[in-house]
Design an enzyme around this catalytic site. Structure first.
Site, PDB file in Angstrom:
ATOM      1  CG  ASP A 108      -8.347 -10.763   5.887  1.00 59.77           C
ATOM      2  OD1 ASP A 108      -8.911  -9.886   6.565  1.00 59.77           O
ATOM      3  OD2 ASP A 108      -8.073 -11.896   6.308  1.00 59.77           O
ATOM      4  CG  ASP A 283     -12.407 -16.140   4.099  1.00 58.73           C
ATOM      5  OD1 ASP A 283     -13.157 -15.536   4.904  1.00 58.73           O
ATOM      6  OD2 ASP A 283     -11.253 -16.476   4.394  1.00 58.73           O
ATOM      7  CB  CYS A 321     -18.245 -33.508  -8.361  1.00 50.31           C
ATOM      8  SG  CYS A 321     -17.160 -32.106  -8.654  1.00 50.31           S
ATOM      9  CB  CYS A 323     -14.708 -30.511 -10.824  1.00 50.94           C
ATOM     10  SG  CYS A 323     -13.800 -31.890 -10.115  1.00 50.94           S
ATOM     11  CB  CYS A 326     -15.408 -35.521 -10.688  1.00 49.32           C
ATOM     12  SG  CYS A 326     -15.065 -35.331  -8.931  1.00 49.32           S
ATOM     13  CG  HIS A 352     -13.260 -32.765  -5.962  1.00 51.49           C
ATOM     14  ND1 HIS A 352     -14.458 -33.091  -6.568  1.00 51.49           N
ATOM     15  CD2 HIS A 352     -13.434 -33.007  -4.637  1.00 51.49           C
ATOM     16  CE1 HIS A 352     -15.302 -33.529  -5.658  1.00 51.49           C
ATOM     17  NE2 HIS A 352     -14.715 -33.485  -4.480  1.00 51.49           N
TER      18      HIS A 352
HETATM   19 ZN   LIG Z   1     -15.092 -33.031  -8.609  1.00 51.19          ZN
END
Ligand SMILES: [Zn+2]
Length: 388
Positions: A108, A283, A321, A323, A326, A352
């Site tokens: 940026d 973003d 999910c 991840c 999770c 997450h």
């Molecule tokens: Zn997750």
């Protein structure tokens, strides 16, 4: 499904496609694309985690890779102040090496920080006199300074230095921002960068389609930019106003053979609306900031982990999910960590939340490639909305 623009590469327009950017599929206005950078190929639509000061807060580069982050953001303004862009170039070569991230980085320009820290700044024709939020020291940031910082950081995508006014604002202020953004774009364009660096122009003009259209046309006269960004949105206007603007502007005005980046936006619903209207890159600090405040995103809405209702909830944050958080932890455990303010809470929630944002755009991308984006949009929008 009427894929009116499907497989654009097979028609005569393919001659105009830059080798670095390829539109793979359209689904009405939504598109799936590929953008090549010096540090890897980015598949869009994509969400870019924000790493303002040389780190995506709470996350290791390895964790970013695990949640399939493809490209991250760095910030010229903050990195210039600490530790210094020249310092990074001199001792490490580039920001990638300094922060241990070997994937693509977009920087940026600092234009937005001029807006967000406006009490400390004085905007002039040639740039902005700023006061450091860290030690109060005065320094000057203009288009040349911003380009030099981004050259030193060696980012893959360099953003123009623009004047980003708040919304709503007076028409005089808006016109001034437009004029400055254009005159600064010329200076940015003339500034030599490293060979591989891509240059994105920032389109300003508030919520007015014709002002934005004018800005875009004037920018196109300056050079053949590698991409276009919409700045100055999500800066105080109503969500519905932004959606109407995106609906009327993106597909009609922005050249389809260039990547399109909606800066600093936004909520999961904002992303869905923008993808529907043809935006490729996003973003936002929301997923990491909310994680630090004990809040998790999911397809069935937001979870505020400190609430007593999660005290005995053995389910993961989201059944959908995969991840690390999770797969390994319950809502009850996260509730406990948030309650006792353990440092692991923002780490697990950041993993997450970034995984959720990237999963959201990746599902959108797959649905575009399969020609079923409209169905995906309706289903995801209704599921998310009904729980918030
Ligand atoms: Zn997750």
């Amino acid at each position: 499904m009427n894929n009116s623009h499907s497989n654009p590469n097979s028609n005569s327009q393919s001659n105009f496609l830059d080798k670095k950017f390829r539109v793979q599929a359209f689904c009405h206005k939504a598109r799936a694309c590929e953008l090549q950078t010096a540090h890897g190929t980015v598949q869009t639509p994509i969400f870019m985690p924000v790493g303002t000061r040389g780190t995506v807060k709470m996350l290791l580069p390895e964790q970013l890779k695990q949640v399939k982050a493809q490209i991250i953001l760095g910030n010229a303004y903050h990195l210039f102040l600490r530790p210094g862009a020249e310092y990074i170039r001199e001792h490490f070569g580039d920001l990638h090496t300094f922060m241990g991230w070997n994937g693509p980085i977009l920087t940026d320009s600092g234009g937005y920080q001029v807006f967000s820290l406006q009490k400390l700044n004085k905007i002039k024709e040639e740039g902005v006199w700023c006061q450091s939020p860290y030690d109060g020291k005065k320094f000057f940031l203009g288009p040349q300074e911003s380009m030099a910082i981004q050259r030193d950081l060696g980012s893959d995508i360099v953003m123009n230095f623009d004047d980003c006014p708040p919304l709503p604002c007076s028409s005089e202020r808006q016109e001034m921002a437009l004029a400055r953004t254009l005159s600064w774009a010329k200076i940015c364009s003339d500034f030599p960068l490293r060979d591989f660096q891509l240059r994105f122009a920032i389109v300003q003009g508030g919520l007015d389609v014709s002002s934005r259209g004018y800005c875009l046309e004037e920018l196109k006269k300056i050079r053949k930019w590698d991409g276009f960004a919409l700045g100055g949105l999500s800066v105080g206007e109503k969500n519905a106003e932004m959606y109407t603007f995106l609906e009327n502007f993106c597909h009609e005005f922005l050249p389809w053979e260039r990547p399109r980046y909606l800066m600093g936006v936004g909520t999961p619903i904002d992303l869905l609306f923008a993808i529907k209207n043809g935006i490729d890159l996003f973003d936002c600090v929301l997923p990491t900031r909310n994680a630090r405040n004990g809040q998790a995103f999911s397809f069935s809405g937001k979870l505020t982990l400190k609430n007593a209702r999660y005290q005995t909830d053995k389910a993961p944050l989201s059944e959908e999910c995969s991840c690390y958080t999770c797969l390994n932890f319950s809502r009850a455990y996260l509730h406990h960590l948030v309650r006792v303010k353990e440092g692991l809470a923002p780490i697990l929630l950041s993993i997450h939340n970034i995984a959720f944002y990237i999963d959201l755009v990746s599902r959108a991308r797959n649905s575009i490639l399969q020609g079923v984006f409209d169905e995906f949009f309706e289903k995801t929008y209704n599921q998310y909305k009904s729980n918030n």
